[in-house]
Design an enzyme around this catalytic site. Sequence first.
Site, short mmCIF file in Angstrom:
data_model
loop_
_atom_site.label_atom_id
_atom_site.label_comp_id
_atom_site.label_asym_id
_atom_site.label_seq_id
_atom_site.Cartn_x
_atom_site.Cartn_y
_atom_site.Cartn_z
CG ASP A 159 -2.11 0.57 0.92
OD1 ASP A 159 -2.21 1.65 0.04
OD2 ASP A 159 -3.20 0.15 1.66
CD GLU A 191 -3.35 0.03 -2.79
OE1 GLU A 191 -4.10 0.92 -2.90
OE2 GLU A 191 -3.78 -0.61 -1.69
CD1 TRP A 192 4.00 5.10 -8.11
CD2 TRP A 192 5.21 3.21 -8.66
NE1 TRP A 192 4.95 5.53 -8.87
CE2 TRP A 192 5.51 4.49 -9.06
CE3 TRP A 192 5.87 2.12 -8.86
CZ2 TRP A 192 7.02 4.38 -9.87
CZ3 TRP A 192 6.98 2.09 -9.90
CH2 TRP A 192 7.48 3.20 -10.24
N PRO A 193 0.43 3.61 -8.78
CG PRO A 193 -0.74 2.87 -10.39
CD PRO A 193 0.32 2.61 -9.33
CG LEU A 194 -4.79 4.81 -5.15
CD1 LEU A 194 -6.12 5.72 -5.64
CD2 LEU A 194 -5.42 3.76 -4.26
CE1 TYR A 195 -2.47 6.16 -0.80
CE2 TYR A 195 -2.09 4.10 -1.91
CZ TYR A 195 -2.76 4.65 -0.93
OH TYR A 195 -3.49 3.98 -0.06
CG ASP A 219 -9.62 1.62 -0.83
OD1 ASP A 219 -8.56 1.59 -1.66
OD2 ASP A 219 -9.60 1.59 0.23
C1 GLA Z 1 -6.02 1.08 1.34
C2 GLA Z 1 -6.13 0.29 0.20
C3 GLA Z 1 -7.24 -0.70 0.55
C4 GLA Z 1 -6.73 -1.70 1.85
C5 GLA Z 1 -6.77 -0.46 2.95
C6 GLA Z 1 -6.35 -1.09 4.33
O1 GLA Z 1 -7.31 1.90 1.54
O2 GLA Z 1 -6.46 0.77 -1.05
O3 GLA Z 1 -7.31 -1.82 -0.57
O4 GLA Z 1 -5.73 -2.23 1.76
O5 GLA Z 1 -5.78 0.54 2.50
O6 GLA Z 1 -6.00 -0.25 5.25
#
Ligand code: GLA
Length: 429
Positions: A159, A191-195, A219
Site C-alpha cells: 500500500d 498501489e503506486w499509481p493510485l497515490y 477502493d
Molecule cells: C487502502 C487500500 C485498501 C486496503 C486498505 C487497508 O485503503 O487501498 O485496498 O488495503 O488501505 O487499510
Amino acid sequence: MCRIVFLLAVISILCPSAEALDNGLALKPSMGWLHWERFLCNTNCDTDPNNCISESLYMQMADVMVEEGWKEAGYEYVCIDDCWPSTQRDAQGRLQADPKRFPGGIKKLADYIHAKGLKLGIYGDVGKTTCAGYPGSLGYYETDAQTFADWGVDLLKFDGCFMNWTLLGEGYMNMSKALNQTGKSILYSCEWPLYEWAFHKPNYTAIRETCNHWRNFDDVYDSWTSVKSILNWTTFYQDIIVPSAGPGGWNDPDMLVIGNFGLSHDQQETQMALWAIMAAPLLMSNDLRNICPRSKMLLQNSRIIEISQDPLGKQGYCTAKMDSFEVWERPLSKNRLAVAVLNKQEIGGARGFAVRLIPGWKICNPQCNVTQILPQYKEMGVQTQRSSIVLSVNPTGTALLTVTPISSYYKKLYKLYWKPMSIKQNTIL
Ligand code: GLA
C-alpha cells in the site's frame, strides 16, 4: 530488411510497450481471495471470533476454496490485507503477526495454505505506517522482504499510505528489488499509481517494470455506485492504462465484491464480465463460507474465467457508448473477440441492443460463430455482418459474448473437404 521491419511491427502490436517485471509471475491475471472489502480491520476476536482478522479466517477460507471448487476454478491466492501485524516490531526489527490473533505465526499459516495447494498473500506499506496505522516498511524494505520470503509468502500487496508522494516511486522500486534479492518468487501488487494520480500522471513504463499489478483508482465498496465509478474511471483513462497491461503486469481495478450485500445479480454479472474484459486480477472479497449459490456459480463460471485468463493477455477497451449502452471489447487468442454490452440506464426494464452496432462485429464478414455467456449461456450459431440479433440487457446488467471469425480461407477448406458423403452415411445409418 523488409522482413525485419515487418517482424518488429508485429512484435510491437503483440506486446505491450514496456517490459514487465521479470519474476515469471502473473503471466495471467492473478486469481484468489483478499480479506479487505468484506472483513476490513475487524480485530475484535473476543466478540466476533468468526469474522475477525485471525489465522483461522484464512485457514477456513483455504479449506472452503479446496472443498467447494474454487481452487479447481483457478482461484489460488489466499490474501491477508491490513491489520495483521503486532503494533511493534520484534527485537531484531522484524514485523511480527499479532500474537493473540495469529498464535501460530505467519510461517505456520503459509505451511497450512501450501499444504492445500494454495498460495499465501500478505500486506505491507511503502510508508511509515499502513493505512490502518500498523507498522509500515519505510526504512525496512530489505528486512521485511526477507521476513516475508522466510515465512514462505507468495504475494505482497504493498500500500502507499503515509509516504511523501515524491518518494513513492523510489520506495516501490526499492521494495521490488528487495523482493527480487530474496531469491523467492513473490508476486508484487502495488498501489503506486493510485497515490500518484492526485499529483501527476504516473509513469506506467516504470510501474510495469516494477510491479505485477497496480491499483489505479479508489477502493471498491460493496455498491453499484462504486463499481460504476471504477468503470467510468477506466473508460476515461483507458488510452493511458490499457497499453501497459499484458503478461506479467496488469491494471488492478480492485476486488470482486460479488456474493456480498450491495450488488443486484445483474450488477454482479456486470462486475464479473467487465473484470474479465479488463484482464483484471480476480481477487474476491466475500465470505466463501456463506455465499449464495447464484453468486458462486457466477464466480466459478469457466467461460468467463477463460476470457479473463486468455493467453493473448490483452486488456479490453470500451469501444462504443450510445443511448446509455456501453460496448467493451477484448481481443482474444485465435482472432476471437469477447464483447460485453452494458446497459447503464437505471430506469425501466430490459432494453434491446443490435449486435451489428458492435464495432468489432466486422470480424463477422463473411461469417462468425457467436456464443452468449451472460446473462444465459446460449450458442447463437453462425452469424454474418448483417445479422439482426438483438441482445436483451437488464438495467445495470451486461450481455457477454464471444465471437469467433470463420474466415473465407477456412470456409474454402471446409467446402473442399467437407463432403455430403458424411450426410449420406448418416442417412443410411
Ligand atoms: C487502502 C487500500 C485498501 C486496503 C486498505 C487497508 O485503503 O487501498 O485496498 O488495503 O488501505 O487499510
